[in-house]
Design a protein around this motif. Structure first.
Motif, short mmCIF file in Angstrom:
data_model
loop_
_atom_site.label_atom_id
_atom_site.label_comp_id
_atom_site.label_asym_id
_atom_site.label_seq_id
_atom_site.Cartn_x
_atom_site.Cartn_y
_atom_site.Cartn_z
N GLN A 1 58.82 82.59 76.26
CA GLN A 1 58.86 82.33 77.82
C GLN A 1 57.90 80.93 77.74
O GLN A 1 58.03 80.30 78.84
CB GLN A 1 58.05 83.22 78.62
N THR A 2 57.19 80.56 76.80
CA THR A 2 56.09 79.55 77.00
C THR A 2 56.23 78.51 75.84
O THR A 2 55.56 77.68 75.46
CB THR A 2 54.88 79.98 76.40
N GLU A 3 57.67 78.80 75.44
CA GLU A 3 58.24 77.55 74.47
C GLU A 3 59.45 77.01 74.75
O GLU A 3 60.58 77.86 75.14
CB GLU A 3 58.30 78.02 73.01
N ILE A 4 59.68 75.63 74.85
CA ILE A 4 60.85 75.23 75.00
C ILE A 4 61.43 74.33 74.01
O ILE A 4 60.88 73.59 73.35
CB ILE A 4 61.06 74.39 76.31
N LYS A 5 62.54 74.51 73.22
CA LYS A 5 63.36 73.81 72.20
C LYS A 5 64.33 72.79 72.90
O LYS A 5 65.37 73.40 73.26
CB LYS A 5 63.66 74.38 71.04
N ILE A 6 64.10 71.65 72.55
CA ILE A 6 65.30 70.71 72.95
C ILE A 6 66.02 70.09 71.96
O ILE A 6 65.09 69.64 70.95
CB ILE A 6 64.57 69.44 73.90
N ALA A 7 67.13 70.04 71.56
CA ALA A 7 67.98 69.80 70.45
C ALA A 7 69.12 68.91 70.94
O ALA A 7 69.72 68.80 72.02
CB ALA A 7 68.34 70.62 69.57
N GLY A 8 69.38 67.91 69.86
CA GLY A 8 70.49 67.03 70.19
C GLY A 8 70.84 65.98 69.02
O GLY A 8 69.73 65.95 68.21
N ALA A 9 72.06 65.35 68.94
CA ALA A 9 72.03 64.19 67.91
C ALA A 9 71.50 62.95 68.32
O ALA A 9 71.17 62.15 67.61
CB ALA A 9 73.62 64.03 67.93
N ASP B 1 60.44 76.87 91.86
CA ASP B 1 60.81 76.70 90.43
C ASP B 1 61.24 75.34 90.12
O ASP B 1 62.02 74.75 91.01
CB ASP B 1 61.62 77.71 90.00
N VAL B 2 61.24 74.87 89.12
CA VAL B 2 61.71 73.46 88.67
C VAL B 2 62.71 73.51 87.85
O VAL B 2 62.45 73.94 86.65
CB VAL B 2 60.57 72.53 87.99
N ASP B 3 64.09 72.98 88.21
CA ASP B 3 65.33 73.13 87.49
C ASP B 3 65.40 71.93 86.90
O ASP B 3 65.42 70.80 87.46
CB ASP B 3 66.48 73.47 88.19
N VAL B 4 65.85 71.72 85.50
CA VAL B 4 66.18 70.64 84.76
C VAL B 4 67.44 70.70 84.24
O VAL B 4 67.63 71.73 83.10
CB VAL B 4 65.12 70.52 83.71
N GLU B 5 68.48 69.88 84.47
CA GLU B 5 69.74 69.84 83.86
C GLU B 5 69.69 69.10 82.51
O GLU B 5 69.23 67.99 82.25
CB GLU B 5 70.69 69.14 84.73
N ALA B 6 70.63 69.72 81.73
CA ALA B 6 70.56 68.98 80.22
C ALA B 6 71.61 68.04 80.32
O ALA B 6 72.52 68.15 80.80
CB ALA B 6 70.98 70.06 79.28
N PRO B 7 71.12 66.88 79.89
CA PRO B 7 71.91 65.40 79.74
C PRO B 7 73.08 65.73 78.68
O PRO B 7 73.04 66.84 77.80
CB PRO B 7 71.09 64.44 79.37
N ALA B 8 74.03 65.13 78.76
CA ALA B 8 75.19 65.28 77.93
C ALA B 8 74.47 65.24 76.40
O ALA B 8 73.98 64.23 76.10
CB ALA B 8 76.20 64.20 77.99
N GLY B 9 74.99 65.88 75.46
CA GLY B 9 74.50 65.95 74.14
C GLY B 9 73.38 66.65 73.83
O GLY B 9 72.84 66.73 72.54
N VAL B 10 72.73 67.28 74.57
CA VAL B 10 71.15 67.78 74.69
C VAL B 10 71.50 69.30 75.00
O VAL B 10 71.98 69.57 76.13
CB VAL B 10 70.11 67.08 75.26
N THR B 11 70.84 70.10 74.29
CA THR B 11 70.69 71.58 74.58
C THR B 11 69.32 71.97 74.66
O THR B 11 68.51 71.57 73.95
CB THR B 11 71.62 72.36 73.54
N PHE B 12 69.28 72.92 75.61
CA PHE B 12 67.82 73.63 75.78
C PHE B 12 68.00 75.14 75.01
O PHE B 12 68.96 75.80 74.90
CB PHE B 12 67.45 73.80 76.93
N ALA B 13 66.82 75.59 74.57
CA ALA B 13 66.74 76.82 73.93
C ALA B 13 65.31 77.33 74.25
O ALA B 13 64.16 76.62 74.41
CB ALA B 13 66.75 77.07 72.67
#
Length: 177
Positions: free
Chosen positions: A128-136, A112-124
């Motif tokens: 299972q086949t969709e990734i939402k990346i949000a932040g300011a 599995d590939v693990d990706v850490e969220a940088p500061a100010g960014v959130t994952f949702a």
């Protein structure tokens, strides 16, 4: 003359903009961002609008004028509404899941590939086949989306891989028998 640079940046209600020398700090409901404007650009705040004007007519001042205005406008938009990028996983067995605040993606590798969220960014992960990346911060959101896509970009024969939502993948014809 820069068409973009001439436009004023509107400061909406609920957003606090502070100037300290050439550093512009914007604070709003979604967070706080700051950026140092180059010395060639003069910043003026008049009421609920911010304008940027080049101090001289050099090529660098002209090129930094529109860029500075766009980056400040993106900061204001980021702290009010934020930015969002959506990625789609296409392929049999390709799926994503949240592991704490990190993102765990299965993309056909032996691990599995693990990706850490940088500061100010959130994952949702709504599906299972969709990734939402949000932040300011528009740059941080776009950069982490590009890094995730780079892990397994869409290939042209079957279209498998990680792609942006709505991205068209140009397909090639397979071998002729």
């Amino acid at each position: 003359m820069s068409r973009i640079g001439k436009k004023a940046v509107a400061i909406p209600k609920g957003v606090t903009l502070t100037l300290e020398g050439q550093t512009v700090s914007v604070k709003g409901p979604k967070g706080q961002l700051s950026w140092t404007v180059p010395e060639e650009i003069e910043i003026k705040v008049e009421g609920e609008e911010l304008t940027l004007v080049p101090r001289n007519e050099t090529a660098r001042a002209k090129s930094m004028w529109g860029l500075s205005r766009t980056l400040v406008a993106n900061m204001v938009q980021g702290v009010t509404t934020g930015f969002e990028e959506t990625l789609e996983l296409v392929g049999v067995g390709y799926r994503a899941a949240m592991k704490g605040s990190a993102l765990s993606i299965q993309l056909g590798f032996s691990h599995d590939v693990d990706v850490e969220a940088p500061a100010g960014v959130t994952f949702a992960v709504p599906k299972q086949t969709e990734i939402k990346i949000a932040g300011a911060d528009k740059q941080a959101v776009g950069e982490i989306a590009a890094k995730i896509r780079r892990i397994r970009p869409p290939e042209p024969y079957k279209g498998k891989g990680v792609r942006y939502a709505g991205e068209k993948v140009r397909r090639k014809e397979g071998k002729k028998k």
